[in-house]
Design a protein around this motif. Structure first.
Motif, short mmCIF file in Angstrom:
data_model
loop_
_atom_site.label_atom_id
_atom_site.label_comp_id
_atom_site.label_asym_id
_atom_site.label_seq_id
_atom_site.Cartn_x
_atom_site.Cartn_y
_atom_site.Cartn_z
N LEU A 190 0.83 -1.20 0.00
CA LEU A 190 0.00 0.00 0.00
C LEU A 190 0.86 1.25 0.00
O LEU A 190 1.93 1.27 0.62
N GLY A 191 0.37 2.28 -0.67
CA GLY A 191 0.91 3.62 -0.50
C GLY A 191 0.00 4.38 0.45
O GLY A 191 -0.94 3.82 1.02
N MET A 192 0.26 5.66 0.61
CA MET A 192 -0.59 6.48 1.45
C MET A 192 -0.64 7.88 0.87
O MET A 192 0.39 8.42 0.47
N GLY A 193 -1.83 8.48 0.83
CA GLY A 193 -1.95 9.85 0.35
C GLY A 193 -1.66 10.86 1.45
O GLY A 193 -1.62 10.51 2.63
N PRO A 194 -1.45 12.12 1.09
CA PRO A 194 -1.23 13.17 2.10
C PRO A 194 -2.39 13.30 3.08
O PRO A 194 -2.22 13.81 4.19
N ASP A 195 -3.59 12.80 2.69
CA ASP A 195 -4.75 12.84 3.59
C ASP A 195 -4.83 11.58 4.45
O ASP A 195 -5.77 11.41 5.23
N GLY A 196 -3.85 10.69 4.29
CA GLY A 196 -3.84 9.46 5.09
C GLY A 196 -4.65 8.33 4.51
O GLY A 196 -4.83 7.29 5.16
N HIS A 197 -5.16 8.47 3.26
CA HIS A 197 -5.93 7.37 2.68
C HIS A 197 -5.01 6.24 2.24
O HIS A 197 -3.86 6.48 1.87
N VAL A 198 -5.53 5.03 2.31
CA VAL A 198 -4.83 3.85 1.79
C VAL A 198 -5.80 3.10 0.90
O VAL A 198 -7.01 3.14 1.11
N ALA A 199 -5.25 2.39 -0.11
CA ALA A 199 -6.10 1.79 -1.14
C ALA A 199 -7.07 2.87 -1.61
O ALA A 199 -6.65 3.99 -1.89
N SER A 200 -8.38 2.58 -1.66
CA SER A 200 -9.35 3.65 -1.93
C SER A 200 -10.27 3.81 -0.72
O SER A 200 -11.49 3.90 -0.83
N LEU A 201 -9.62 3.82 0.45
CA LEU A 201 -10.30 4.02 1.73
C LEU A 201 -9.93 5.41 2.22
O LEU A 201 -8.83 5.65 2.72
N PHE A 202 -10.87 6.34 2.03
CA PHE A 202 -10.60 7.76 2.28
C PHE A 202 -11.13 8.20 3.64
O PHE A 202 -12.06 7.60 4.18
N PRO A 203 -10.54 9.26 4.21
CA PRO A 203 -10.99 9.75 5.52
C PRO A 203 -12.49 10.04 5.55
O PRO A 203 -13.05 10.58 4.58
N ASN A 204 -13.11 9.65 6.64
CA ASN A 204 -14.53 9.95 6.91
C ASN A 204 -15.50 9.35 5.89
O ASN A 204 -16.64 9.79 5.79
N HIS A 205 -15.06 8.34 5.15
CA HIS A 205 -15.94 7.73 4.16
C HIS A 205 -16.64 6.52 4.79
O HIS A 205 -16.02 5.78 5.57
N PRO A 206 -17.91 6.30 4.48
CA PRO A 206 -18.64 5.16 5.07
C PRO A 206 -17.97 3.81 4.87
O PRO A 206 -18.12 2.92 5.71
N VAL A 207 -17.23 3.61 3.77
CA VAL A 207 -16.65 2.28 3.53
C VAL A 207 -15.57 1.92 4.55
O VAL A 207 -15.19 0.75 4.66
N LEU A 208 -15.10 2.90 5.32
CA LEU A 208 -14.13 2.57 6.37
C LEU A 208 -14.74 1.59 7.38
O LEU A 208 -14.01 0.83 8.02
N ASP A 209 -16.06 1.62 7.51
CA ASP A 209 -16.74 0.78 8.50
C ASP A 209 -17.24 -0.54 7.92
O ASP A 209 -17.89 -1.31 8.62
N GLU A 210 -16.95 -0.80 6.66
CA GLU A 210 -17.43 -2.03 6.01
C GLU A 210 -16.70 -3.24 6.60
O GLU A 210 -15.47 -3.32 6.56
N THR A 211 -17.46 -4.18 7.15
CA THR A 211 -16.84 -5.37 7.74
C THR A 211 -17.35 -6.67 7.12
O THR A 211 -16.77 -7.73 7.36
N ASP A 212 -18.43 -6.60 6.35
CA ASP A 212 -19.02 -7.83 5.81
C ASP A 212 -18.41 -8.23 4.46
O ASP A 212 -18.26 -9.43 4.19
N GLU A 213 -18.09 -7.26 3.64
CA GLU A 213 -17.60 -7.56 2.29
C GLU A 213 -16.07 -7.56 2.27
O GLU A 213 -15.42 -6.83 3.01
N TRP A 214 -15.50 -8.38 1.39
CA TRP A 214 -14.04 -8.38 1.18
C TRP A 214 -13.63 -7.22 0.27
O TRP A 214 -12.59 -6.61 0.46
N VAL A 215 -14.46 -7.01 -0.73
CA VAL A 215 -14.20 -5.95 -1.72
C VAL A 215 -15.44 -5.07 -1.77
O VAL A 215 -16.56 -5.58 -1.83
N THR A 216 -15.24 -3.77 -1.73
CA THR A 216 -16.38 -2.87 -1.84
C THR A 216 -16.10 -1.83 -2.92
O THR A 216 -15.05 -1.88 -3.57
#
Length: 266
Positions: free
Chosen positions: A156-182
């Motif tokens: 993984l890399g990391m953006g200046p905003d601290g995002h990794v992969a396509s998991l961005f700050p304050n985005h609902p997908v950060l809380d996804e626990t059921d799916e492997w890929v969203t």
């Protein structure tokens, strides 16, 4: 000479004097993980991301790695991908193909990219199905504490905003626990439509490597690694915490410049 240190639960830190040193150390480390996985399981399942990561892996295309790595045993995945055509300049697949995959003898059928001709939601569902099939045949291991795939390595890399992969700050997908890929359709960085591994998958990996360079990311590195107290905003990168795997940060001096005074040893 790289400086290394351990930062409690934030993994191992490797701070490099320059990018060339980082590239060499990264290639060595990936080659070692590949050899160990092939010896143990007969395959090496690796997930890539985008950004500058592929160029920083470039030494793998050179001697001795291009001859010593058992490329035929590599299975390639993407921790995130932009839902664009494979020949589009924004495609992580194109980035990896141009910078790495076309330069080493990887088996084409071992390269698992997304279906770029469907919606982001369908692409995520199809990608998860592909991974499920490969978990069933143990081309990808399975976690012994959940049903998640257990990749040998997620890079993984990391953006200046601290995002990794396509998991961005304050985005609902950060809380996804059921799916492997969203999927997301509202990425704060273009292009808007993307698929991404979720944190349960990232944190189930045997090894996670975070590669971060440049002064523009120094503050995010500090917030992602240092003990900063409960009031600080939690960056997505801070949620990278392999449950039973190993986390290693590959940093250059500028990216590490705001870290609290760690004791490093050569």
């Amino acid at each position: 000479m790289a400086l290394s240190g351990i930062n409690n639960d934030r993994g191992e830190l490797r701070v490099h004097e320059n990018l060339d040193e980082l590239r060499t150390d990264l290639a060595d480390y990936i080659a070692e993980l590949s050899e160990a996985a092939v010896k143990e399981r007969g395959v090496f399942a690796i997930a890539l991301s985008g950004g500058s990561l592929i160029s920083l892996m470039g030494k793998l295309c050179e001697a001795p790695y291009n001859k010593t790595v058992d490329w035929a045993k590599w299975y390639i995945f993407w921790a995130d991908e932009r839902v664009v055509a494979k020949n589009h300049s924004d495609s992580n697949y194109k980035l990896a193909k141009d910078g790495l995959l076309s330069k080493v003898p990887i088996v084409p059928s071992h390269v698992h990219s997304i279906n770029d001709s469907v919606s982001a939601e369908e692409a995520a569902d199809e990608y998860m199905f592909v991974i499920r099939q490969l978990v069933k045949t143990r081309m990808v291991s399975v976690s012994d504490i959940s049903d998640c795939p257990k990749f040998d390595l997620i890079l993984l890399g990391m953006g200046p905003d601290g995002h990794v992969a396509s998991l961005f700050p304050n985005h609902p997908v950060l809380d996804e626990t059921d799916e492997w890929v969203t999927f997301i359709t509202d990425s704060p960085k273009p292009p808007p439509e993307r698929i991404t591994f979720t944190f349960p998958v990232i944190n189930s990996a045997s090894n996670v490597v975070m590669v971060v360079t440049g002064e523009s990311k120094a503050e995010a590195v500090h917030l992602a690694i240092d003990n900063i107290g409960p009031d600080c905003p939690s960056l997505p990168a801070r949620l990278v915490q392999p449950t039973k795997g190993k986390l290693v940060w590959f940093l250059d001096r500028p990216a590490a410049s705001k870290l609290d005074g760690h004791q490093f040893s050569e």
